[in-house]
Design an enzyme around this catalytic site. Structure first.
Site, PDB file in Angstrom:
ATOM      1  N   CYS A 259      20.002  74.988  33.889  1.00  0.00           N
ATOM      2  CA  CYS A 259      21.256  75.137  34.617  1.00  0.00           C
ATOM      3  C   CYS A 259      20.938  75.518  36.054  1.00  0.00           C
ATOM      4  O   CYS A 259      20.638  76.667  36.346  1.00  0.00           O
ATOM      5  CB  CYS A 259      22.104  76.229  33.960  1.00  0.00           C
ATOM      6  SG  CYS A 259      23.634  76.539  34.808  1.00  0.00           S
ATOM      7  N   LEU A 260      20.961  74.529  36.934  1.00  0.00           N
ATOM      8  CA  LEU A 260      20.640  74.789  38.343  1.00  0.00           C
ATOM      9  C   LEU A 260      21.515  73.895  39.216  1.00  0.00           C
ATOM     10  O   LEU A 260      21.547  72.680  39.020  1.00  0.00           O
ATOM     11  CB  LEU A 260      19.152  74.511  38.597  1.00  0.00           C
ATOM     12  CG  LEU A 260      18.624  74.858  39.986  1.00  0.00           C
ATOM     13  CD1 LEU A 260      18.687  76.367  40.217  1.00  0.00           C
ATOM     14  CD2 LEU A 260      17.191  74.373  40.162  1.00  0.00           C
TER      15      LEU A 260
END
Ligand SMILES: [Zn+2]
Ligand SMILES: [Zn+2]
Ligand SMILES: [Zn+2]
Ligand SMILES: [Zn+2]
Ligand SMILES: [Zn+2]
Ligand SMILES: [Zn+2]
Ligand SMILES: [Zn+2]
Lengths: 538, 196
Positions: free
Chosen positions: B90-91
């Site tokens: 999750c970036l």
């Protein structure tokens, strides 16, 4: 039932007899029956934007913002897309935050010098930070935010973004929020893919409808090309100039006094699914041998599948063919437990309840179809009558009556799904005490029944072939039609009021707000005049 | 449609200073498909990931670099923003904050930074994030244990390291002898190879 019975109040007996006046005005008493009650508190207006006037309407809003903030069209458009074409919101933000933050938030960059200073000579070369190639400055473009990339990279990026359906395309630089100038986008893209550039231009035009909370496309199919603008409450019914009547909130056919949610559920239910599942449970059973569903057609409890297997309808167990009305030889129903039976009965009751409402709903839907055809032929009947050798030349009352008939028939039709949900468990389980429910349902059904009776009467009169009538008969008919028109209108108003104030309001369910009743039916829109465009400043 | 020339330049640029940056990129499984790459980042010092080498699967969509690369941890890692099940990350820059001016190297460096500074408020793995916030000691211990168990250099096969270094353009014989002299430490070998 004689002719007097359709009045909703016994006190107006004087209109039931034959001593009525033939004047246009039937006297004050009749008007008194029609005390208009304000139902909707929000003032709502609607208008049509035709395909041709879409550009002008958009331009007008753009112009407003351009002259207020002293920016160009591309900048105004980016700003308006960000604020969903709500000029008021742009103004509010402008007052509250000031110009700079307003622009920055929306990704609009105002640069005073657009001259590309680094482009000193046309032979200069830069390194594009996307493809890592050295390119001549002539083959690169600098956006208002100051970021410079080669034209190939810009173009490729634009093509991908447009194909993704994006209307606002941001700068390629990291962390740059700026929206690219749409003129530059169109120029670059059209060199490589003119069709796509056109599509982008259409996107920008349609953004005025699609990114706008106050405007929706008319949902007619095939699409008439018009968009509808509604200011005020979204829960509002309109009739496009193409004749399609729809609910502005959910874009489905006009469905009041049913709420949007109820209508959606009802349409789903009628399009088989749950209703059908119940029907299958109640009316069919799988054959114990081949597992196919077998339907019972009355008769005794012994059924025979097409595969020739006999089985007992009560328990579904296989058995022989020998039987009497009440017993099957060598078979005892012991697997049909109490619990199963209770379950089965509950499903059966649910289905019966649904079928009750569904059948009445369908009856009115059928009548509506017939009356629509009737309405289409009424002008012919009127022309025939007008050509007769008679002093009566005004037949507008027939048209009015017919339109009211359609309107009220629709209302009646939609009261059935409404009642199905309001008095059922699906949406409003335990919202009313059983006593309260009984009283309300009784009052509602009373109103519904009175409306029904009068609508059927109006229908009967509208159906008459009045071109064969003598003058006296025509005047008699006119009186009945005018009278019933008003009575039915009044009942519809009362019905809506009762539904809103006594059924929906106490539920405290804002989602079940319904479009207000108006005697003319959904707000009929007029052809937009080409000059006026469309005011978008709200 | 994939900008092959850009990807090649990126690979060369990234692998030039691998020893310093701690990130490198190679073709996946030594193949020739430029849209399937394999990234490596070394665990940042002073974190439970220190001493670990993390392998990342990289897939480039045809619209790259105008669309973000797809990245996923192959090496199992215990981190709030990385799925402990499948390595999904999750970036933001791998999603809506991607910009064509970013590179695979900057993305890998961002992943490295993410290892140093987890963002438990925007978790990919809710279980890990809960532990990170409520029981930090256990979190640290688990993360360190996972690094030991799954990301130790020695756990990466010697052949893979040889292949990677050969792909960077060093002769195979030299690669093998250098690796041997540093006990299989890939980064140290690379440093020596570069300075020789
Ligand atoms: Zn470029
Ligand atoms: Zn920029
Ligand atoms: Zn229309
Ligand atoms: Zn609706
Ligand atoms: Zn059978
Ligand atoms: Zn029988
Ligand atoms: Zn039985």
């Amino acid at each position: 039932m004689d002719d007097d019975d359709y009045y909703f109040d016994e006190s107006d007996g004087e209109y039931g007899g034959s001593s009525y006046s033939l004047e246009e005005d039937h006297g004050d008493d009749l008007n008194d029956l029609l005390v208009e009650e304000p139902i909707e508190k929000i003032w709502t207006t609607a208008s049509v934007i035709s395909a041709e006037s879409l550009l002008a309407a958009q331009k007008e809003v753009l112009q407003n913002v351009m002259s207020l903030l002293l920016i160009n069209e591309q900048q105004a458009r980016s700003l308006l897309i960000y604020y969903r074409w709500n000029v008021q919101k742009v103004y509010d933000s402008f007052e509250r935050k000031g110009k700079e933050p307003l622009f920055q938030e929306a990704g609009v960059v105002i640069s005073d010098d657009r001259d590309l200073d680094i482009l000193g000579s046309s032979t200069a070369v830069i390194t594009c930070n996307v493809c890592f190639e050295d390119v001549a400055v002539l083959d690169a473009t600098k956006m208002d935010c100051g970021h410079l990339f080669c034209n190939d990279c810009w173009t490729q990026n634009f093509i991908i973004r447009i194909k993704d359906g994006e209307r606002t395309i941001r700068c390629m630089d990291t962390k740059c929020n700026a929206i690219c100038d749409d003129v530059i986008i169109r120029n670059l893209v059209s060199r490589k893919d003119p069709c796509l550039a056109e599509r982008f231009e259409r996107f920008l035009l349609e953004s005025y409808v699609e990114d706008n909370d106050n405007i929706k496309w008319c949902p007619s199919n095939p699409h008439c090309g018009n968009a509808i603008r509604v200011d005020g409450s979204n829960v509002f019914e309109v009739e496009c100039i193409c004749g399609f009547q729809f609910c502005f909130n959910c874009s489905l056919e006009a469905h009041s006094p049913c709420s949007c949610q109820m209508w959606k559920l009802w349409v789903q239910k009628c399009g088989d699914e749950s209703g059908n599942t119940d029907w299958i449970i109640v009316n069919t059973k799988p054959c114990p041998k081949c597992k196919k569903l077998v339907e019972k057609n009355g008769g005794c409890n012994l059924v025979r599948c097409r595969c020739d297997q006999h089985f007992c309808w009560l328990c579904g167990g296989a058995c022989g063919a020998e039987h009497t009305w009440s017993t099957i030889a060598g078979h005892t129903c012991n697997s049909f437990t109490q619990e199963k039976e209770m379950n089965f009965l509950a499903v059966k009751q649910r289905l019966q309840r649904y079928m009750h409402y569904f059948n009445r709903y369908m009856t009115h839907a059928d009548s509506l179809k017939k009356e629509n055809t009737l309405n289409e032929n009424i002008q012919r009947k009127i022309s025939e009558s007008e050509n007769k050798n008679s002093v009566i030349k005004d037949y507008s009352w027939v048209l009015d009556g017919s339109r009211q008939l359609l309107r009220s028939r629709r209302v009646l039709k939609y009261t059935y799904p409404l009642a199905f949900y309001v008095f059922g468990d699906e949406l409003f389980k335990d919202k009313m005490t059983p006593e309260e429910k009984e009283i309300k349902q009784h009052l509602f059904e009373d109103l519904q029944q009175q409306l029904e009776t009068n609508v059927e009467r109006l229908s009967m009169y509208i159906e008459k072939d009045f071109y064969d009538f003598n003058d006296e008969q025509v005047m008699e008919l006119k009186y009945q039609v005018v009278n019933l028109n008003r009575v039915v209108n009044k009942f519809c108003g009362q019905m809506y009021k009762y539904i809103e104030d006594d059924l929906l309001e106490p539920m405290k369910h804002a989602v079940h707000r319904i479009a207000p009743y108006s005697s003319g039916g959904p707000n009929m829109l007029l052809q937009p005049s080409s000059s006026s465009g469309n005011s978008g400043d709200s | 449609m994939l900008d092959v020339s850009r990807v090649q330049k990126e690979l060369a640029e990234c692998n030039r200073d691998t020893a310093i940056s701690g990130v490198s990129i190679a073709l996946h499984d030594g193949g020739s498909d430029l849209s399937r790459l394999s990234g490596t980042i070394s665990g940042p010092v002073a974190t439970p990931y220190e001493g670990g080498t993390f392998q990342i699967d990289i897939r480039l969509p045809s619209g790259y670099p105008f669309e973000p690369p797809k990245m996923q941890f192959v090496t199992k890692v215990w981190h709030p923003n990385i799925s402990s099940q499948n390595g999904a990350i999750c970036l933001d820059i791998l999603k809506d904050q991607w910009s064509p001016a970013l590179t695979l190297k900057t993305a890998l460096l961002s992943l490295q930074a993410l290892l140093s500074a987890p963002e438990p408020d925007d978790p990919q793995d809710a279980v890990v994030a809960q532990q990170y916030l409520r029981d930090h000691q256990t979190f640290m211990a688990t993360a360190r244990y996972w690094t030991e168990a799954f990301a130790r250099r020695s756990s990466v096969g010697i052949e893979e390291k040889v292949q990677k270094l050969v792909e960077m353009g060093f002769p195979e014989d030299l690669v093998r002898s250098t690796l041997e002299s540093v006990n299989g430490d890939e980064n140290q070998a690379l440093e020596m190879l570069c300075s020789s």
